[in-house]
Scaffold this motif. Structure first.
Motif, mmCIF file in Angstrom:
data_model
loop_
_atom_site.group_PDB
_atom_site.id
_atom_site.type_symbol
_atom_site.label_atom_id
_atom_site.label_comp_id
_atom_site.label_asym_id
_atom_site.label_seq_id
_atom_site.Cartn_x
_atom_site.Cartn_y
_atom_site.Cartn_z
ATOM 1 N N GLY A 289 8.043 39.333 28.430
ATOM 2 C CA GLY A 289 7.096 39.824 27.432
ATOM 3 C C GLY A 289 6.135 38.700 27.129
ATOM 4 N N ALA A 290 4.839 39.031 27.100
ATOM 5 C CA ALA A 290 3.848 37.994 26.799
ATOM 6 C C ALA A 290 3.876 37.718 25.298
ATOM 7 C CB ALA A 290 2.474 38.462 27.232
ATOM 8 N N PHE A 291 3.622 36.467 24.929
ATOM 9 C CA PHE A 291 3.620 36.102 23.505
ATOM 10 C C PHE A 291 2.441 35.190 23.207
ATOM 11 C CE2 PHE A 291 6.589 33.543 25.997
ATOM 12 C CZ PHE A 291 6.161 32.249 25.759
ATOM 13 N N ASP A 292 2.218 34.925 21.937
ATOM 14 C CA ASP A 292 1.127 34.052 21.507
ATOM 15 C C ASP A 292 1.609 32.597 21.594
ATOM 16 O OD1 ASP A 292 -0.634 32.466 20.006
ATOM 17 O OD2 ASP A 292 -1.153 34.142 18.674
ATOM 18 N N VAL A 293 1.209 31.911 22.650
ATOM 19 C CA VAL A 293 1.747 30.574 22.938
ATOM 20 C C VAL A 293 1.508 29.615 21.772
ATOM 21 C CG1 VAL A 293 1.556 28.534 24.431
ATOM 22 C CG2 VAL A 293 1.536 30.822 25.435
ATOM 23 N N GLU A 294 0.302 29.639 21.222
ATOM 24 C CA GLU A 294 -0.069 28.735 20.138
ATOM 25 C C GLU A 294 0.888 28.919 18.945
ATOM 26 O OE1 GLU A 294 -2.012 25.660 19.530
ATOM 27 O OE2 GLU A 294 -2.679 26.739 21.313
ATOM 28 N N LYS A 295 1.029 30.167 18.540
ATOM 29 C CA LYS A 295 1.851 30.491 17.370
ATOM 30 C C LYS A 295 3.323 30.124 17.603
ATOM 31 C CE LYS A 295 2.144 34.797 15.485
ATOM 32 N NZ LYS A 295 1.685 36.186 15.212
ATOM 33 N N PHE A 297 4.601 28.097 19.875
ATOM 34 C CA PHE A 297 4.806 26.658 20.067
ATOM 35 C C PHE A 297 4.846 25.911 18.730
ATOM 36 C CE2 PHE A 297 3.155 22.331 20.708
ATOM 37 C CZ PHE A 297 4.165 21.833 21.527
ATOM 38 N N ASN A 298 3.985 26.345 17.802
ATOM 39 C CA ASN A 298 3.968 25.682 16.486
ATOM 40 C C ASN A 298 5.303 25.793 15.753
ATOM 41 O OD1 ASN A 298 1.465 24.548 16.567
ATOM 42 N ND2 ASN A 298 0.428 26.362 15.735
ATOM 43 N N VAL A 299 5.956 26.929 15.898
ATOM 44 C CA VAL A 299 7.278 27.092 15.279
ATOM 45 C C VAL A 299 8.316 26.282 16.053
ATOM 46 C CG1 VAL A 299 9.068 28.741 14.590
ATOM 47 C CG2 VAL A 299 6.658 29.418 14.528
ATOM 48 N N LEU A 300 8.218 26.376 17.372
ATOM 49 C CA LEU A 300 9.199 25.729 18.250
ATOM 50 C C LEU A 300 9.236 24.216 18.042
ATOM 51 C CD1 LEU A 300 9.530 26.640 21.994
ATOM 52 C CD2 LEU A 300 9.429 24.286 21.285
ATOM 53 N N LYS A 301 8.070 23.610 17.886
ATOM 54 C CA LYS A 301 8.064 22.140 17.790
ATOM 55 C C LYS A 301 8.636 21.654 16.463
ATOM 56 C CE LYS A 301 3.402 21.425 16.109
ATOM 57 N NZ LYS A 301 2.011 21.210 16.408
ATOM 58 N N MET A 302 8.783 22.569 15.512
ATOM 59 C CA MET A 302 9.409 22.213 14.236
ATOM 60 C C MET A 302 10.936 22.305 14.297
ATOM 61 S SD MET A 302 7.038 21.305 12.320
ATOM 62 C CE MET A 302 7.934 21.196 10.764
ATOM 63 N N ASP A 303 11.440 22.760 15.456
ATOM 64 C CA ASP A 303 12.882 22.918 15.626
ATOM 65 C C ASP A 303 13.621 21.683 15.109
ATOM 66 O OD1 ASP A 303 15.524 22.773 17.133
ATOM 67 O OD2 ASP A 303 14.788 24.746 17.740
ATOM 68 N N LYS A 304 14.652 21.925 14.320
ATOM 69 C CA LYS A 304 15.285 20.778 13.642
ATOM 70 C C LYS A 304 16.062 19.860 14.584
ATOM 71 C CE LYS A 304 19.370 23.201 11.760
ATOM 72 N NZ LYS A 304 19.097 24.599 12.126
ATOM 73 N N LYS A 305 16.210 20.277 15.832
ATOM 74 C CA LYS A 305 16.929 19.419 16.777
ATOM 75 C C LYS A 305 15.991 18.412 17.444
ATOM 76 C CE LYS A 305 20.183 22.757 16.588
ATOM 77 N NZ LYS A 305 19.941 24.137 16.217
ATOM 78 N N ARG A 306 14.722 18.423 17.094
ATOM 79 C CA ARG A 306 13.749 17.564 17.765
ATOM 80 C C ARG A 306 13.825 16.127 17.242
ATOM 81 N NH1 ARG A 306 8.045 16.484 16.917
ATOM 82 N NH2 ARG A 306 8.276 17.577 14.951
ATOM 83 N N ALA A 331 4.273 18.473 27.252
ATOM 84 C CA ALA A 331 4.531 19.041 28.582
ATOM 85 C C ALA A 331 5.168 20.425 28.438
ATOM 86 C CB ALA A 331 5.451 18.118 29.374
ATOM 87 N N LEU A 332 6.026 20.545 27.436
ATOM 88 C CA LEU A 332 6.694 21.823 27.212
ATOM 89 C C LEU A 332 5.664 22.914 26.915
ATOM 90 C CD1 LEU A 332 9.375 23.336 26.910
ATOM 91 C CD2 LEU A 332 9.324 22.764 24.486
ATOM 92 N N LYS A 333 4.655 22.562 26.155
ATOM 93 C CA LYS A 333 3.620 23.537 25.810
ATOM 94 C C LYS A 333 2.884 24.006 27.067
ATOM 95 C CE LYS A 333 -0.241 24.445 22.768
ATOM 96 N NZ LYS A 333 -1.206 23.886 21.820
ATOM 97 N N THR A 334 2.602 23.065 27.955
ATOM 98 C CA THR A 334 1.937 23.419 29.213
ATOM 99 C C THR A 334 2.808 24.388 30.027
ATOM 100 O OG1 THR A 334 1.024 21.191 29.172
ATOM 101 C CG2 THR A 334 0.784 22.427 31.226
#
Ligand code: ADP
Ligand code: ZN
Length: 347
Positions: A289-295, A297-306, A331-334
């Motif tokens: 399923g296609a998703f909004d990469v920008e949106k 990714f912004n949540v993903l990079k806040m992941d508390k395991k980072r 790189a992950l975003k790319t």
């Protein structure tokens, strides 16, 4: 009944497999026990709860929050619960999380046990001692790692489990197989949801296998210093998708696993992404399923395991062998963007 003890660093947990709820009083004293369940489980299994003290919660993840914990504590006081009381969470992951959490803070900590009634709780949520509540949009932001005294399995609860909850459970089961056990993966790969639902024996085998896999990881790494991180396979992207789109946890994790398998192909030469995808399809889970990469990714990079500019991403070296991979966040975003393009084309 088939009894097994798993010893974790902080405590040992007694597992009772193929057990009957009607015999729960052989494990816990009725007078000391206070059952916590939710209205769905209570309504579907009313007769089972006769002659037990019961606190019934409203069902749903939105109630896995501090006000519910406060309400439970008030009811415990009304029941005149004391340090010798034992809380028994009978339900899905929401109920077991709340039960473990409240039991760990009530009177600075009393005993607790679980009777998991959803497939997800049986194979995943109830095992490992993580008991948490959500705060706003942040899942499991507050909580404690503390082991239950026992986990009691009565498969008859599954008869009333809604279809969507079956695939939620299988998302985690497939996850365990992908990262830990090629044999279990092969069993799942050659089966499907219809088949396993029809076979009590096959379900028994799958549940027992998965409890062993999950408990094994927890035993080796109770406080998530290393190996336990493997259990996040599919969950980094999964959690981000789950907060941004209307997906169940299982659906979101399935989508996350397909991306992680694809990324494993790119970075580690993993060859079996298609097998992972097909197995998820066998169990009614979405894979693309296609998703909004920008949106997202912004949540993903806040992941508390980072930690800093890199994050741990769980990849597959091969089926049955997950690895922890440090990946640069940019790189992950790319990669995410490139992957999303392949999904758009598939539509
Ligand atoms: P989890 O998916 O982590 O187990 P929940 O505790 O929210 O999360 O359980 C999922 C849903 O399934 C809830 O609506 C719960 O009430 C319901 N449920 C759990 N077990 C059963 C069961 N045996 N029969 C019917 N509904 C159930
Ligand atoms: Zn999960």
């Amino acid at each position: 009944m088939n009894k097994k003890k798993f010893t974790f660093s902080s405590a040992s947990v007694e597992f009772y497999f193929e057990a009957l709820f009607s015999r729960l009083d052989t494990v816990v004293d009725r007078k000391k026990a206070i059952i916590i369940t939710d209205a769905n489980v209570f309504d579907a299994h009313q007769s089972k709860f006769k002659n037990w003290n019961v606190i019934t919660l409203k069902p749903g993840e939105e109630y896995k929050v501090q006000p519910t914990a406060d309400a439970i504590i008030e009811q415990l006081i009304a029941f005149q619960a004391d340090r010798k009381s034992i809380l028994v969470g009978v339900g899905g992951g929401v109920v077991t999380d709340l039960t473990g959490y409240v039991a760990s803070i009530f009177m600075r900590g009393i005993q607790f046990g679980f009777v998991p009634t959803s497939l997800l709780a049986m194979v995943d949520a109830s095992i490992g001692g993580k008991n948490g509540i959500d705060v706003g949009q942040y899942k499991n932001m507050v909580g404690i790692i503390r082991q239950p005294s026992f986990i009691y399995y009565d498969q008859s609860f599954l008869k009333t489990l809604p279809d969507a909850e079956w695939s939620n459970g299988f998302a985690e089961i497939i996850k365990h197989a992908c990262i830990l056990d090629a044999k279990t993966f092969q069993l799942l790969e050659s089966s499907n949801l219809e088949k396993v639902k029809k076979s009590k024996k096959l379900m028994q085998e799958i549940i027992l296998n998965n409890v062993k896999l999950k408990a094994g990881v927890v035993k080796r790494d109770e406080f998530e210093a290393g190996e336990r991180k493997l259990l996040n396979f599919g969950h980094t992207l999964g959690h981000a998708l789950e907060t941004q789109y209307e997906l169940t946890h299982g659906q979101a994790v399935a989508l996350g696993m397909v991306f992680a398998a694809w990324l494993s192909g790119n970075l580690l030469g993993f060859k079996d992404a298609a097998r992972v995808e097909q197995t998820l399809i066998n169990f009614g889970l979405p894979t693309r399923g296609a998703f909004d990469v920008e949106k997202v990714f912004n949540v993903l990079k806040m992941d508390k395991k980072r930690i800093s500019k890199t994050m741990s991403y769980i990849l597959l070296k091969r089926v049955g062998k997950g690895v922890i991979n440090d990946i640069d966040v940019d790189a992950l975003k790319t990669h995410l963007a490139a992957y999303n393009e392949t999904n758009k084309k598939k539509k």
